[in-house]
Design a protein around this motif. Sequence first.
Motif, PDB file in Angstrom:
ATOM      1  N   THR A 123      51.515  53.177 -42.320  1.00  0.00           N
ATOM      2  CA  THR A 123      50.347  53.967 -42.730  1.00  0.00           C
ATOM      3  C   THR A 123      50.027  53.667 -44.193  1.00  0.00           C
ATOM      4  O   THR A 123      48.861  53.475 -44.572  1.00  0.00           O
ATOM      5  CB  THR A 123      50.630  55.473 -42.521  1.00  0.00           C
ATOM      6  OG1 THR A 123      50.965  55.672 -41.149  1.00  0.00           O
ATOM      7  CG2 THR A 123      49.432  56.321 -42.891  1.00  0.00           C
ATOM      8  N   HIS A 124      51.063  53.604 -45.006  1.00  0.00           N
ATOM      9  CA  HIS A 124      50.901  53.325 -46.427  1.00  0.00           C
ATOM     10  C   HIS A 124      50.254  51.958 -46.649  1.00  0.00           C
ATOM     11  O   HIS A 124      49.444  51.781 -47.556  1.00  0.00           O
ATOM     12  CB  HIS A 124      52.287  53.356 -47.088  1.00  0.00           C
ATOM     13  CG  HIS A 124      52.280  53.937 -48.446  1.00  0.00           C
ATOM     14  ND1 HIS A 124      52.265  53.162 -49.570  1.00  0.00           N
ATOM     15  CD2 HIS A 124      52.255  55.215 -48.863  1.00  0.00           C
ATOM     16  CE1 HIS A 124      52.248  53.943 -50.623  1.00  0.00           C
ATOM     17  NE2 HIS A 124      52.240  55.204 -50.227  1.00  0.00           N
ATOM     18  N   LEU A 127      46.306  52.391 -45.396  1.00  0.00           N
ATOM     19  CA  LEU A 127      45.398  53.490 -45.777  1.00  0.00           C
ATOM     20  C   LEU A 127      44.439  53.185 -46.944  1.00  0.00           C
ATOM     21  O   LEU A 127      43.255  53.540 -46.861  1.00  0.00           O
ATOM     22  CB  LEU A 127      46.223  54.754 -46.060  1.00  0.00           C
ATOM     23  CG  LEU A 127      45.415  56.057 -46.075  1.00  0.00           C
ATOM     24  CD1 LEU A 127      44.815  56.358 -44.708  1.00  0.00           C
ATOM     25  CD2 LEU A 127      46.303  57.215 -46.522  1.00  0.00           C
ATOM     26  N   LEU A 166      54.022  64.739 -41.029  1.00  0.00           N
ATOM     27  CA  LEU A 166      53.255  63.705 -41.746  1.00  0.00           C
ATOM     28  C   LEU A 166      51.808  63.670 -41.215  1.00  0.00           C
ATOM     29  O   LEU A 166      50.848  63.647 -41.988  1.00  0.00           O
ATOM     30  CB  LEU A 166      53.940  62.353 -41.552  1.00  0.00           C
ATOM     31  CG  LEU A 166      53.466  61.135 -42.332  1.00  0.00           C
ATOM     32  CD1 LEU A 166      54.526  60.040 -42.257  1.00  0.00           C
ATOM     33  CD2 LEU A 166      52.157  60.570 -41.865  1.00  0.00           C
ATOM     34  N   THR A 167      51.679  63.683 -39.893  1.00  0.00           N
ATOM     35  CA  THR A 167      50.366  63.599 -39.245  1.00  0.00           C
ATOM     36  C   THR A 167      49.458  64.734 -39.730  1.00  0.00           C
ATOM     37  O   THR A 167      48.307  64.517 -40.137  1.00  0.00           O
ATOM     38  CB  THR A 167      50.535  63.714 -37.703  1.00  0.00           C
ATOM     39  OG1 THR A 167      51.393  62.660 -37.259  1.00  0.00           O
ATOM     40  CG2 THR A 167      49.197  63.639 -36.987  1.00  0.00           C
ATOM     41  N   SER A 169      49.701  66.793 -42.321  1.00  0.00           N
ATOM     42  CA  SER A 169      49.424  66.858 -43.761  1.00  0.00           C
ATOM     43  C   SER A 169      48.447  65.765 -44.175  1.00  0.00           C
ATOM     44  O   SER A 169      47.476  66.020 -44.894  1.00  0.00           O
ATOM     45  CB  SER A 169      50.726  66.724 -44.552  1.00  0.00           C
ATOM     46  OG  SER A 169      51.610  67.749 -44.179  1.00  0.00           O
ATOM     47  N   LEU A 170      48.702  64.526 -43.713  1.00  0.00           N
ATOM     48  CA  LEU A 170      47.822  63.421 -44.101  1.00  0.00           C
ATOM     49  C   LEU A 170      46.417  63.627 -43.531  1.00  0.00           C
ATOM     50  O   LEU A 170      45.420  63.303 -44.195  1.00  0.00           O
ATOM     51  CB  LEU A 170      48.408  62.088 -43.633  1.00  0.00           C
ATOM     52  CG  LEU A 170      47.597  60.846 -44.007  1.00  0.00           C
ATOM     53  CD1 LEU A 170      47.425  60.731 -45.522  1.00  0.00           C
ATOM     54  CD2 LEU A 170      48.256  59.576 -43.462  1.00  0.00           C
ATOM     55  N   GLU A 173      44.489  65.490 -45.959  1.00  0.00           N
ATOM     56  CA  GLU A 173      44.190  64.746 -47.201  1.00  0.00           C
ATOM     57  C   GLU A 173      42.993  63.823 -47.050  1.00  0.00           C
ATOM     58  O   GLU A 173      42.250  63.604 -47.994  1.00  0.00           O
ATOM     59  CB  GLU A 173      45.395  63.879 -47.614  1.00  0.00           C
ATOM     60  CG  GLU A 173      46.455  64.622 -48.382  1.00  0.00           C
ATOM     61  CD  GLU A 173      47.532  63.677 -48.920  1.00  0.00           C
ATOM     62  OE1 GLU A 173      47.213  62.542 -49.339  1.00  0.00           O
ATOM     63  OE2 GLU A 173      48.712  64.086 -48.906  1.00  0.00           O
ATOM     64  N   VAL A 174      42.821  63.232 -45.867  1.00  0.00           N
ATOM     65  CA  VAL A 174      41.812  62.174 -45.709  1.00  0.00           C
ATOM     66  C   VAL A 174      40.609  62.620 -44.864  1.00  0.00           C
ATOM     67  O   VAL A 174      39.754  61.803 -44.528  1.00  0.00           O
ATOM     68  CB  VAL A 174      42.431  60.877 -45.121  1.00  0.00           C
ATOM     69  CG1 VAL A 174      43.459  60.293 -46.068  1.00  0.00           C
ATOM     70  CG2 VAL A 174      43.042  61.126 -43.750  1.00  0.00           C
ATOM     71  N   VAL A 181      43.781  61.309 -38.462  1.00  0.00           N
ATOM     72  CA  VAL A 181      45.217  61.064 -38.272  1.00  0.00           C
ATOM     73  C   VAL A 181      45.691  62.004 -37.165  1.00  0.00           C
ATOM     74  O   VAL A 181      45.571  63.229 -37.301  1.00  0.00           O
ATOM     75  CB  VAL A 181      46.010  61.348 -39.572  1.00  0.00           C
ATOM     76  CG1 VAL A 181      47.470  60.925 -39.411  1.00  0.00           C
ATOM     77  CG2 VAL A 181      45.378  60.659 -40.776  1.00  0.00           C
TER      78      VAL A 181
END
Length: 260
Positions: A123-124, A127, A166-167, A169-170, A173-174, A181
Amino acid sequence: MKLQNRLAFITGGGRSIGRAIALAFAREGANIAVAARTREQVDQVVGEVRNQFNVDAIAVECDVRNSESVRDAFAVAREKFGRGPDIVVNNAGIARTSLFVNTDEEFWVDHLDTNLGGTFRCTHAALPEMIERGWGRIINIASIAGKTGAPYVSAYAASKHGVLGLTRSLALEVAMQGITVNAICPGYVDTEMTSRGVENIVEKTGRSADDALKMLERMSPQNRLVTPEEVAALAVLLASEDGRGINGQAINVDGGTVVS
Ligand code: NDP
């Protein structure tokens, strides 16, 4: 076609669920990068994609536990297609069983590093370009073990619970950047991973393979295993424009095993 001109990077794409997703995405017009450790398997899936569909595909060797390997794999795909992926499917995963008291650090780290760490690394890697472009899809293949506990799977369940954290929270963010996500949470799927699970039950309990398989099937109210193609069909929806309103979700494909 729902994914025309999109580029999808699919980890663990050499067999089973990853292979089904590669074929389903290609059927919808996406170009495909298939990544896993076993060269012959990724090559074979790329061959199938190219033979069956009018899209381009590349096989890349990649160990998602290793940052450098992930960086290199994305670089190879970028060089081939001139751009980073629009869609990343974090599907690479391992699942082994162990009583917690017998779970040593190597076993624990291997599960966390593959299932959760791999999702983080890939993902990093993708993204920033998705943010620049204002469009992207991250699809994490988690598990119903990301939502419930069960004996013998503490390392696997911990890694998949992590993937859901992770799913969610991200996704927040986006959300304003054209990126979604989401996670897919299958029950038992008819794949090599489940066959290995059956072998393990046979070895540990002395049941017949048929009985062990029936036991796994009975965990679903539909009394059957999910097919890889059913998981792939949901991945297509999440990757498509039709799925743009679905964000931060963890969707079960389990016949109703987990009802919440
Ligand atoms: P398989 O074992 O059949 O396939 C797993 C894939 O992941 C293979 O392509 C494997 O390739 C790849 N992989 C494993 N480790 C790594 C690594 N370190 N780096 C890169 N690739 C790796 O499993 P499934 O298709 O059944 O599972 C796919 C995903 O679905 C997993 O995340 C699993 O947890 C999840 N899932 C599966 C369920 C099931 O019942 N089968 C149920 C719920 C979720 P290689 O070994 O060549 O690297």
